[in-house]
Scaffold this active site. Structure first.
Site, PDB file in Angstrom:
ATOM      1  N   GLU A 244      38.562  37.169  20.700  1.00  0.00           N
ATOM      2  CA  GLU A 244      38.979  35.812  20.318  1.00  0.00           C
ATOM      3  C   GLU A 244      38.424  35.568  18.924  1.00  0.00           C
ATOM      4  O   GLU A 244      37.209  35.638  18.717  1.00  0.00           O
ATOM      5  CB  GLU A 244      38.405  34.766  21.288  1.00  0.00           C
ATOM      6  CG  GLU A 244      38.968  34.821  22.684  1.00  0.00           C
ATOM      7  CD  GLU A 244      40.467  34.599  22.766  1.00  0.00           C
ATOM      8  OE1 GLU A 244      41.069  34.101  21.796  1.00  0.00           O
ATOM      9  OE2 GLU A 244      41.047  34.960  23.807  1.00  0.00           O
TER      10      GLU A 244
ATOM     11  N   CYS B 104      37.128  27.007  16.863  1.00  0.00           N
ATOM     12  CA  CYS B 104      38.267  27.840  16.451  1.00  0.00           C
ATOM     13  C   CYS B 104      39.588  27.151  16.776  1.00  0.00           C
ATOM     14  O   CYS B 104      40.637  27.526  16.254  1.00  0.00           O
ATOM     15  CB  CYS B 104      38.181  29.232  17.062  1.00  0.00           C
ATOM     16  SG  CYS B 104      37.902  29.207  18.814  1.00  0.00           S
TER      17      CYS B 104
END
Ligand code: ADP
Length: 478
Positions: free
Chosen positions: A247, A281
């Site tokens: 990720e 994020c």
């Protein structure tokens, strides 16, 4: 000052090398000193995890469920205290930090249940008299490499499924925020897991992290962090045939159409772009606004930005905590300079904020009316910095939203069902949000993105089984 050890093969192990954990709201405040594992200690952790995986992988699921449940219960019971530690070391506000801790607790509770629901399948073979059974089995030893911005929730959403599906764990947290992860390891160490099943090794990514990536006894790596490190993780794993789950960054668009409810849109932008100091994020860094309401939207957002209180994370009046460290503060400022050099005329906010304590305080910045091709719209900044991009209609908004190498989260504010459904279909992102901020997700459903944001299968929810297990097909004759 307290010194905290690593947890290796069931013991707390000290080291002569340590990392200082500094409070970004007050750099005079040292949260603690954390031992850095040596390569020999990492070797001990890998061999303990490897040894333990022979029995843990076939252990009864009730034991796994009980341990995970105990961990979840203790986290939830200590949520305020652990949230205070988290806010102190990472800089998110106390309510945000307590929320993150609560989520970590819920994740362990969820996977306590998942341990009892590991899916399998059985069906007749095409050959008469033969049965086919399809089962999911643990990978073995997994290496978990985590970032600083969610120092308890991200370790939780990797550790809990890893253990639930029968893997043993080596956790390498980020150097900047070792405290919350240490507290989590302490709770895990008392949960009843056999020794070697869970190991904590703090240390530099380039030393401890890289050794973990390249050890053949480690069957899979789950990583959250930057794109550049993700590439190193990906190539190391593919070179030796290990499984990888990555990720990485985002450059998440929030489209605001002219028919949107203005309050909803402004609140989504404010929350998505600037809360948690923009250090998520999933932050909305590109606000793509239809021309007809662009200026009114910008005025309303600026008013909200003016009212935001930036300050010490533990002060209850604070709405935006500090940036995590000097390097990140400089990076944010550097992107504002880049924006000016690229011709941005209207940069609102962004200046350093004076406070009573020495910390990395910065007023959120809004860069108005920019072109999507600029570096500030293509590179992840990871701070309280967002841009607006003016578009003429939904067609242009979709094209701009998807014109990025990232694809983690995307949002739209609109009152049109047609526009919302079209956005949902056409957005090239792993998660899409309608009339909600791009950041802020549930813990029991898949998390992850497309393109350069993610690689490998999804995290969280029952989809996590895809990474943490391998499938075995058994043919049973009579
Ligand atoms: P950030 O820039 O947000 O700190 P990184 O990708 O550098 O993101 O860090 C995320 C995690 O990856 C941290 O735990 C860090 O120590 C680790 N890491 C950094 N470099 C490497 C590497 N070369 N190999 C393995 N892990 C690494």
């Amino acid at each position: 000052m307290d010194t905290y050890s690593n947890f290796i093969a069931g013991d707390w192990v000290s080291s002569s090398d340590t990392i200082l954990n500094i409070n970004p709201s007050d750099t005079n405040d040292v949260v603690g000193e954390y031992a850095t594992a040596s390569l020999d200690q990492l070797e001990d952790a890998i061999s303990a995890a490897s040894h333990a995986s022979r029995t843990w992988g076939v252990s009864g699921v009730q034991l796994r469920a009980d341990c995970l449940d105990r961990i979840g219960s203790e986290i939830l019971a200590r949520k305020d205290e652990l949230g205070t530690l988290l806010a102190r070391e990472e800089g998110k506000t106390l309510p945000e930090a307590i929320g993150e801790v609560g989520r970590a607790g819920q994740i362990f509770k969820f996977y306590a249940g998942e341990a009892l629901r590991i899916p399998g399948m059985s069906m007749p073979s095409v050959r008469p008299g033969v049965d086919v059974e399809i089962r999911r089995e643990a990978l073995g030893v997994v290496g978990l490499i985590t970032p600083w911005n969610f120092p308890i929730a991200i370790p939780a959403w990797k550790i809990a499924p890893a253990l639930a599906y029968g893997n043993t764990v080596i956790l390498k947290p980020a150097e900047l925020t070792p405290g919350s992860t240490w507290a989590l390891a302490d709770i895990i160490s008392r949960s009843g897991l056999p020794s070697g099943v869970f190991n904590l090794v703090n240390g530099p990514g380039r030393v401890i992290g890289e050794k973990l990536l390249n050890d053949d006894r480690v069957s899979g790596i789950s990583f959250t962090g930057s794109v550049n490190t993700g590439r190193i993780v990906s190539s190391a794993c593919s070179a030796r045939g290990a499984k990888a789950q990555l990720e990485m960054g985002g450059k998440n668009p929030l489209i605001v159409l002219a028919d949107a409810d203005m309050d909803t849109a402004v609140n989504c932008a404010l929350n998505g772009a600037f809360f948690s100091t923009g250090q998520r994020c999933t932050a909305s860094s590109r606000l793509i606004v239809e021309d007809a309401i662009h200026d009114a939207f910008v005025d309303a957002l600026k008013q909200k930005l003016d009212a935001l209180v930036v300050g010490h994370a533990l002060d209850m009046s604070t709405q935006i905590g500090p940036v995590v460290d000097q390097r990140q503060f400089d990076q944010n400022q550097n992107y504002l300079t880049i924006a000016r050099e690229e011709g941005a005329q209207d940069i609102y906010g962004g200046e350093a904020v004076e406070a009573e304590t020495p910390g990395f305080f910065m007023k959120p910045a809004l860069i108005v009316d920019t072109a999507n091709s600029l570096r500030i719209n293509q590179e992840e900044i990871f701070g309280p910095v967002a841009t607006t991009i003016r578009v003429s209609d939904l067609d242009e908004a979709m094209a701009v939203a998807n014109d990025t190498r990232f694809g983690l989260s995307a949002g739209i504010c609109t009152t049109s069902l047609n526009s919302a459904r079209r956005f949902q279909r056409e957005a090239k992102a792993g998660m899409v949000m309608v009339n909600l901020p791009t950041a802020g997700v549930d813990y029991h459903v898949p998390f992850g993105g497309t393109k350069a944001s993610s690689q490998g299968s999804r995290e969280q929810g029952s989809f996590a089984a895809e990474f943490y297990t391998s499938v075995k097909t058994a043919y049973i004759g009579s």
